[in-house]
Design an enzyme around this catalytic site. Sequence first.
Site, PDB file in Angstrom:
ATOM      1  N   ASP A   1      60.818   3.679  75.012  1.00  0.00           N
ATOM      2  CA  ASP A   1      59.780   3.890  76.266  1.00  0.00           C
ATOM      3  C   ASP A   1      58.460   3.650  75.993  1.00  0.00           C
ATOM      4  OD1 ASP A   1      62.180   3.654  77.607  1.00  0.00           O
ATOM      5  OD2 ASP A   1      61.747   5.732  78.473  1.00  0.00           O
TER       6      ASP A   1
ATOM      7  N   ASP B   1      63.663  -5.427  76.981  1.00  0.00           N
ATOM      8  CA  ASP B   1      62.551  -5.366  76.038  1.00  0.00           C
ATOM      9  C   ASP B   1      61.924  -6.823  76.216  1.00  0.00           C
ATOM     10  OD1 ASP B   1      64.399  -6.758  75.033  1.00  0.00           O
ATOM     11  OD2 ASP B   1      63.893  -6.198  72.901  1.00  0.00           O
TER      12      ASP B   1
ATOM     13  N   ASP C   1      59.531 -11.205  73.396  1.00  0.00           N
ATOM     14  CA  ASP C   1      60.772 -10.231  73.334  1.00  0.00           C
ATOM     15  C   ASP C   1      60.678  -9.251  72.156  1.00  0.00           C
ATOM     16  OD1 ASP C   1      63.553  -9.651  73.679  1.00  0.00           O
ATOM     17  OD2 ASP C   1      63.936 -10.928  72.039  1.00  0.00           O
TER      18      ASP C   1
ATOM     19  N   HIS D   1      65.323   7.194  73.065  1.00  0.00           N
ATOM     20  CA  HIS D   1      64.661   6.439  74.406  1.00  0.00           C
ATOM     21  C   HIS D   1      63.338   6.585  74.588  1.00  0.00           C
ATOM     22  CE1 HIS D   1      68.604   4.445  75.001  1.00  0.00           C
ATOM     23  NE2 HIS D   1      69.148   5.583  74.885  1.00  0.00           N
TER      24      HIS D   1
ATOM     25  N   ASN E   1      64.928   2.493  69.496  1.00  0.00           N
ATOM     26  CA  ASN E   1      65.615   3.085  70.357  1.00  0.00           C
ATOM     27  C   ASN E   1      66.727   4.059  69.574  1.00  0.00           C
ATOM     28  OD1 ASN E   1      64.582   3.230  72.913  1.00  0.00           O
ATOM     29  ND2 ASN E   1      66.255   1.675  73.638  1.00  0.00           N
TER      30      ASN E   1
END
Length: 169
Positions: A77, A103, A60, A73, A68
Amino acid sequence: VVGFMKNINAETLCKVQLQVQADSDRLTELYNSGAGKDRIQYLLKLRKNDISRNTMFIFDFDNFKKINDTYGHYGGDQALKRFAEVLKKVFRKSDVIFRLGGDEFAVFLPQISSIEWIIQKLKGVLPKVKRLSKELNIEKPISISIGIYEIQFSDSFREIFIKADKALY
């Protein structure tokens, strides 16, 4: 007859390509959550009476929302894609690597030889994660939390997931 065989071959190829797309997470090109779960359930059933060690990792991203929020984003990504690449480089082709969602990622390692082997894999992941911040021009270091569960051959996917997730926290 030859023309007919080509059509069947093209149709089979198309079905395989569609199945690969259905099983893949588009962003990371890993298995998606459903396909990862199905693959693990298949391996557990296949090795039901096998007493070799199996291990489940859950990864995680820590503070992913900040990535973000700060880098957009697209930046988030890119971090997820690069982390998926790290997992693909460190783990074996026979391991089931998949994105749980958001995530979170998971890796199922069938038939491992020892605890030292697990430690070796972690030593392969952690330095590469540390370098991600620099490679992606992210100011604060990217860090991850990891839950690990050594699987008993009789455990179901649900039991494995719950125990690895609990170890994560």
